[in-house]
Write a protein that holds these residues in place. Sequence first.
Motif, PDB file in Angstrom:
ATOM      1  N   UNK A   1      11.220 -57.846   5.737  1.00  0.00           N
ATOM      2  CA  UNK A   1      11.820 -56.519   5.921  1.00  0.00           C
ATOM      3  C   UNK A   1      11.137 -55.412   5.134  1.00  0.00           C
ATOM      4  N   UNK A   2      10.337 -55.790   4.127  1.00  0.00           N
ATOM      5  CA  UNK A   2       9.674 -54.755   3.335  1.00  0.00           C
ATOM      6  C   UNK A   2       8.215 -54.547   3.741  1.00  0.00           C
ATOM      7  N   UNK A   3       7.849 -55.098   4.882  1.00  0.00           N
ATOM      8  CA  UNK A   3       6.489 -54.878   5.387  1.00  0.00           C
ATOM      9  C   UNK A   3       6.561 -54.159   6.724  1.00  0.00           C
ATOM     10  N   UNK A   4       5.792 -53.103   6.832  1.00  0.00           N
ATOM     11  CA  UNK A   4       5.682 -52.407   8.105  1.00  0.00           C
ATOM     12  C   UNK A   4       4.195 -52.293   8.416  1.00  0.00           C
ATOM     13  N   UNK A   5       3.816 -52.659   9.627  1.00  0.00           N
ATOM     14  CA  UNK A   5       2.384 -52.707   9.932  1.00  0.00           C
ATOM     15  C   UNK A   5       2.088 -52.152  11.311  1.00  0.00           C
TER      16      UNK A   5
ATOM     17  N   UNK B   1       9.103 -50.075   0.967  1.00  0.00           N
ATOM     18  CA  UNK B   1       8.424 -50.822   2.034  1.00  0.00           C
ATOM     19  C   UNK B   1       6.913 -50.623   1.918  1.00  0.00           C
ATOM     20  N   UNK B   2       6.182 -51.669   2.288  1.00  0.00           N
ATOM     21  CA  UNK B   2       4.719 -51.614   2.210  1.00  0.00           C
ATOM     22  C   UNK B   2       4.158 -51.335   3.606  1.00  0.00           C
ATOM     23  N   UNK B   3       3.209 -50.414   3.663  1.00  0.00           N
ATOM     24  CA  UNK B   3       2.510 -50.138   4.927  1.00  0.00           C
ATOM     25  C   UNK B   3       1.248 -50.992   4.964  1.00  0.00           C
ATOM     26  N   UNK B   4       1.015 -51.638   6.111  1.00  0.00           N
ATOM     27  CA  UNK B   4      -0.170 -52.512   6.218  1.00  0.00           C
ATOM     28  C   UNK B   4      -0.882 -52.302   7.546  1.00  0.00           C
ATOM     29  N   UNK B   5      -2.128 -52.700   7.560  1.00  0.00           N
ATOM     30  CA  UNK B   5      -2.868 -52.769   8.826  1.00  0.00           C
ATOM     31  C   UNK B   5      -3.855 -53.916   8.702  1.00  0.00           C
TER      32      UNK B   5
ATOM     33  N   UNK C   1       3.016 -63.142  -0.297  1.00  0.00           N
ATOM     34  CA  UNK C   1       4.174 -62.339  -0.723  1.00  0.00           C
ATOM     35  C   UNK C   1       4.106 -62.061  -2.224  1.00  0.00           C
ATOM     36  N   UNK C   2       3.701 -63.066  -3.001  1.00  0.00           N
ATOM     37  CA  UNK C   2       3.563 -62.868  -4.453  1.00  0.00           C
ATOM     38  C   UNK C   2       2.524 -61.781  -4.736  1.00  0.00           C
ATOM     39  N   UNK C   3       1.391 -61.903  -4.053  1.00  0.00           N
ATOM     40  CA  UNK C   3       0.292 -60.945  -4.261  1.00  0.00           C
ATOM     41  C   UNK C   3       0.739 -59.512  -3.950  1.00  0.00           C
ATOM     42  N   UNK C   4       1.553 -59.389  -2.915  1.00  0.00           N
ATOM     43  CA  UNK C   4       2.005 -58.042  -2.515  1.00  0.00           C
ATOM     44  C   UNK C   4       3.216 -57.574  -3.330  1.00  0.00           C
ATOM     45  N   UNK C   5       3.682 -58.430  -4.231  1.00  0.00           N
ATOM     46  CA  UNK C   5       4.837 -58.063  -5.053  1.00  0.00           C
ATOM     47  C   UNK C   5       6.123 -58.071  -4.247  1.00  0.00           C
ATOM     48  N   UNK C   6       6.169 -58.895  -3.223  1.00  0.00           N
ATOM     49  CA  UNK C   6       7.357 -58.960  -2.359  1.00  0.00           C
ATOM     50  C   UNK C   6       8.212 -60.158  -2.737  1.00  0.00           C
TER      51      UNK C   6
END
Length: 406
Positions: free
Chosen positions: A176-180, A210-214, A327-332
């Motif tokens: 839920x905290x990732x948006x891509x 939330x984290x924005x990704x591509x 997830x750990x790397x992204x701090x999630x």
Amino acid sequence: MAPQGPAGAHPSSAEPLSRSIFRKFLLMLCSLLTSLYVFYCLAERCQTLSGPVVGLSGGGEEAGAPGRGVLAEGPRELAVWPAAAQRTRLLQLRQWRRRRRPARREGGEEAAWEEETPGLAGSPGGSGAGSSVAEAAPGTLALLLDEGSKQLPQAIIIGVKKGGTRALLEFLRVHPDVRAVGAEPHFFDRSYDKGLAWYRDLMPRTLEGQITMEKTPSYFVTREAPARISAMSKDTKLIVVVRDPVTRAISDYTQTLSKRPDIPTFESLTFKNRTTGLIDTSWSAIQIGIYAKHLEHWLRHFPIGQMLFVSGERLISDPAGELGRVQDFLGLKRIITDKHFYFNKTKGFPCLKKAEGSSKPHCLGKTKGRTHPEIDREVVQRLREFYRPFNLKFYQMTGHDFGWDG
Ligand SMILES: Nc1ncnc2c1ncn2[C@@H]1O[C@H](COP(=O)(O)OS(=O)(=O)O)[C@@H](OP(=O)(O)O)[C@H]1O
């Protein structure tokens, strides 16, 4: 004696009083119903009521079209919503959109997930879009929550082509905290001259936290990409999905072959001179797999700790394990676990039990997991020898033995 008869036929002195009571009762009932409706909306149930739908017909957020589905008063009305409720509504809206619309395709490669049970959605009595309460469009208030703001990505999957980048992104999108962005933006290699504002506009809206990704796998082998990404933000987290370079090369070739069946054989493209055994390193299918060389360029701009190397092989054999590291790397928070996956024997790959925005099992599309052609064993062996020193260097640089060399 007063005449008997149906009420109203012969008005009595008590009747005006009962009529006024009745009117008051009606008024109270109306206000009660109105309050109930407002209460329902505030209790986040608005989407289950068949309220009016406003402006949802445009393209999705990932298409980067500005202003879609947002009421003019959005921000003002939104202010009365608690942050958690805003977030829930945004997620529900996003899920609803996903159910309605397949993801865009990326540069000829399939970006969309494939429904494992096609036909169910539209079947009579099934839960097709719009046919049930659960699938109903969010109500008007929910649309106000198509807010948040577009941010430049804080994390990018930069490679490698045919490493398993699509699987990783689709798995991450469950969080839920990732948006891509669904499609590959190719900003840092092909569209850099369009500017950061253009790039940001491609991004989905996010709420705080939330984290924005591509993902664009060609960045890993693009010389200019490290400096350009660093210029955007030195803090960008970089993820590289790597796979045995020999299998990766064959996968790359298989993709090209599927589009252009008349290309020469893998074996003939591999060598500059087959008799001498000289490998053609200018062939991109071979060149991409020299990971250590490409990584050197990145390390001039980013510390190794800001890069995460995901094993493409483990992403298949233990998706939850690899997703835990990511997830750990992204701090999630570790939300994506083994409960999210099942192994689909027909596809030969792990798939999601429920993809984000759907209640059905989802596997990657047909362009993932193509059958590779049989390659001459000697050629495969020669390629293994060729890659070995580069692989060992790569293991040293990353501090991780990916096990491609026995
Ligand atoms: N869960 C799951 N489902 C399907 N496919 C999976 C999965 N996990 C990893 N893979 C492997 O991903 C390979 C394609 O890699 P990419 O997505 O990076 O390809 S691309 O560069 O975006 O075209 C693709 O390569 P091929 O098998 O050669 O097609 C797959 O082996």
